[in-house]
Design a protein around this motif. Structure first.
Motif, PDB file in Angstrom:
ATOM      1  N   TYR A 103      -7.791   0.408   4.362  1.00  0.00           N
ATOM      2  CA  TYR A 103      -8.720   0.149   5.192  1.00  0.00           C
ATOM      3  C   TYR A 103      -8.410  -1.320   5.655  1.00  0.00           C
ATOM      4  CZ  TYR A 103     -13.301  -1.821   7.135  1.00  0.00           C
ATOM      5  OH  TYR A 103     -14.495  -2.373   7.756  1.00  0.00           O
ATOM      6  N   GLY A 104      -8.375  -1.355   7.229  1.00  0.00           N
ATOM      7  CA  GLY A 104      -8.187  -2.749   7.788  1.00  0.00           C
ATOM      8  C   GLY A 104      -7.909  -2.365   9.062  1.00  0.00           C
ATOM      9  N   GLY A 105      -6.694  -2.616   9.703  1.00  0.00           N
ATOM     10  CA  GLY A 105      -6.687  -2.270  11.346  1.00  0.00           C
ATOM     11  C   GLY A 105      -7.057  -0.825  11.566  1.00  0.00           C
ATOM     12  N   VAL A 106      -7.286  -0.709  12.874  1.00  0.00           N
ATOM     13  CA  VAL A 106      -7.444   0.710  13.362  1.00  0.00           C
ATOM     14  C   VAL A 106      -6.264   1.038  14.335  1.00  0.00           C
ATOM     15  CG1 VAL A 106     -10.062   0.758  13.412  1.00  0.00           C
ATOM     16  CG2 VAL A 106      -8.749  -0.418  15.254  1.00  0.00           C
ATOM     17  N   GLY A 107      -6.187   2.278  14.607  1.00  0.00           N
ATOM     18  CA  GLY A 107      -5.083   2.720  15.547  1.00  0.00           C
ATOM     19  C   GLY A 107      -3.890   3.334  14.651  1.00  0.00           C
ATOM     20  N   VAL A 108      -3.043   4.153  15.274  1.00  0.00           N
ATOM     21  CA  VAL A 108      -2.026   4.799  14.603  1.00  0.00           C
ATOM     22  C   VAL A 108      -0.941   3.575  13.882  1.00  0.00           C
ATOM     23  CG1 VAL A 108      -0.040   6.339  14.850  1.00  0.00           C
ATOM     24  CG2 VAL A 108      -2.077   6.946  16.056  1.00  0.00           C
ATOM     25  N   LEU A 109      -0.466   2.748  14.480  1.00  0.00           N
ATOM     26  CA  LEU A 109       0.425   1.950  14.044  1.00  0.00           C
ATOM     27  C   LEU A 109      -0.271   1.021  13.036  1.00  0.00           C
ATOM     28  CD1 LEU A 109       3.111   0.518  14.250  1.00  0.00           C
ATOM     29  CD2 LEU A 109       1.908  -1.372  15.482  1.00  0.00           C
ATOM     30  N   PRO A 110       0.326   1.152  11.598  1.00  0.00           N
ATOM     31  CA  PRO A 110      -0.393   0.757  10.477  1.00  0.00           C
ATOM     32  C   PRO A 110      -0.366  -0.894  10.677  1.00  0.00           C
ATOM     33  CG  PRO A 110       1.333   2.251   9.786  1.00  0.00           C
ATOM     34  CD  PRO A 110       1.648   2.215  11.289  1.00  0.00           C
ATOM     35  N   ALA A 111      -1.427  -1.532  10.915  1.00  0.00           N
ATOM     36  CA  ALA A 111      -1.453  -3.066  11.009  1.00  0.00           C
ATOM     37  C   ALA A 111      -2.587  -3.392  10.049  1.00  0.00           C
ATOM     38  CB  ALA A 111      -1.681  -3.339  12.426  1.00  0.00           C
TER      39      ALA A 111
END
Ligand code: PPE
Length: 311
Positions: A103-111
């Motif tokens: 859990y953290g950033g949203v979107g395909v690119l893991p950030a």
């Protein structure tokens, strides 16, 4: 599944019911997990985990392929799995290590999505049914192909690959078969939804090479080694579909499926329609090995120290 007491999470043990993730964890939307399946067998000298190091290495290989950073070393994860079985006081079980993007950033690119590492275990019986080991199972060729090269890497045991496996397994199940065999994108024999495959004709054992979109199975490697030790001819080679129909014997291998004979493919009887003699020989050698009844000459069994109460 009967819950066990503890699950290992990022270096410490937590209760079975505490092992929860947020619904917006990266893995839930995008399938970004890698995992393993390892078996611990009851032997005369207590529980022993089969090829633990090789499974853990493949887990870290899978993470590397998917650029998932893991802070825990191979040695630490090996030790943690031994401890997991010990604290749960199990004599035999199935271990499921999982590494996921959390859990953290949203979107395909893991950030800003932290890596979460979990190790769980539970008791698990025969994968394809209790009678399967002697009688064999009825399987079909799936209408779904295995994942094509350059789509999802099959050398990685990633959660996302199992969407393909689910399609194969569900279709087989709905049509009355125990399992489906997938062909690769070229139409050659690849593997079952959760097993590697071996095909025997005229005394020679064949299995598809890693280039045929297969998982590099630890049981596959075990069976290749057993066959070599027994002096049985074995080759990795591209296998055409119709080779299955004219085979003398066919069997599946996998941590969950162990060595399971196949008695028919697409309702065409294989050999005598039950477990064949070479399959039986390999199956017997496999169980003697994992259950510690034959010499562990390859150093494949890791003993689990017994909890004080059980001694
Ligand atoms: N191919 C696939 C696609 C696969 O999932 C497995 C294991 C194998 C081959 C055999 O690999 P190995 O276990 O290293 O010999 N499948 C695991 C998951 C089963 C499940 O339903 O979950 C297993 O056997 O543990």
């Amino acid at each position: 599944m009967t819950p066990t007491e503890k699950i290992w999470h990022n270096g410490r043990f937590i209760g079975w019911d505490e092992a929860k993730i947020h619904v917006l964890s990266h893995v839930v939307s995008y399938g970004s997990s890698v995992f393993e399946g390892v078996r611990c067998y009851e032997t005369l000298n207590g529980p022993a985990i089969f090829r633990l190091r090789e499974h853990t290495r493949r887990l870290l290989d899978s993470a590397r392929i998917y650029r998932v950073p893991v802070d825990f070393s191979l040695d630490l994860l090996v030790e943690a799995q031994i401890e997991l079985v010990r604290v749960n006081k199990l004599r035999s079980c199935y271990i499921r290590p999982i590494i996921l993007r959390g859990y953290g950033g949203v979107g395909v690119l893991p950030a800003n999505n932290p890596t979460e590492v979990y190790l769980a275990c539970w008791e698990w019986g025969k994968y394809l049914g209790d009678d399967a080991m002697a009688d064999g199972v009825d399987v079909c060729i799936s209408s779904w192909n295995r994942i094509a090269p350059n789509t999802l890497p099959t050398l990685a045991k990633a959660g996302a690959n199992y969407m393909n496996s689910q399609l194969i397994r569900m279709e087989a199940h709905h049509n009355g078969y125990a399992e489906g065999i997938a062909l690769d994108s070229e139409g050659r024999v690849s593997e079952g939804s959760g097993e590697n495959i071996f095909v025997i004709r005229d005394g020679k054992i064949h299995t598809p090479p890693l280039g045929s979109s297969v998982l590099p199975g630890i049981t596959r490697d075990t069976v290749v080694t057993i066959a070599q030790d027994l002096g049985l001819p074995i080759v990795e080679t591209v296998i055409p579909r119709e080779m299955l129909y004219i085979a003398d014997e066919v069997f599946f291998t996998g941590t969950a499926a162990e060595v399971t004979p196949i008695r028919s493919v697409d309702r065409i009887q294989i050999g005598m329609g039950h477990r064949g003699p070479i399959t039986e020989k390999i199956q017997r050698a496999f169980f003697e090995l994992v259950e510690g009844k034959s010499e562990d000459k390859h150093g494949w069994l890791t003993p689990v120290p017994q909890p004080v109460e059980a001694q």
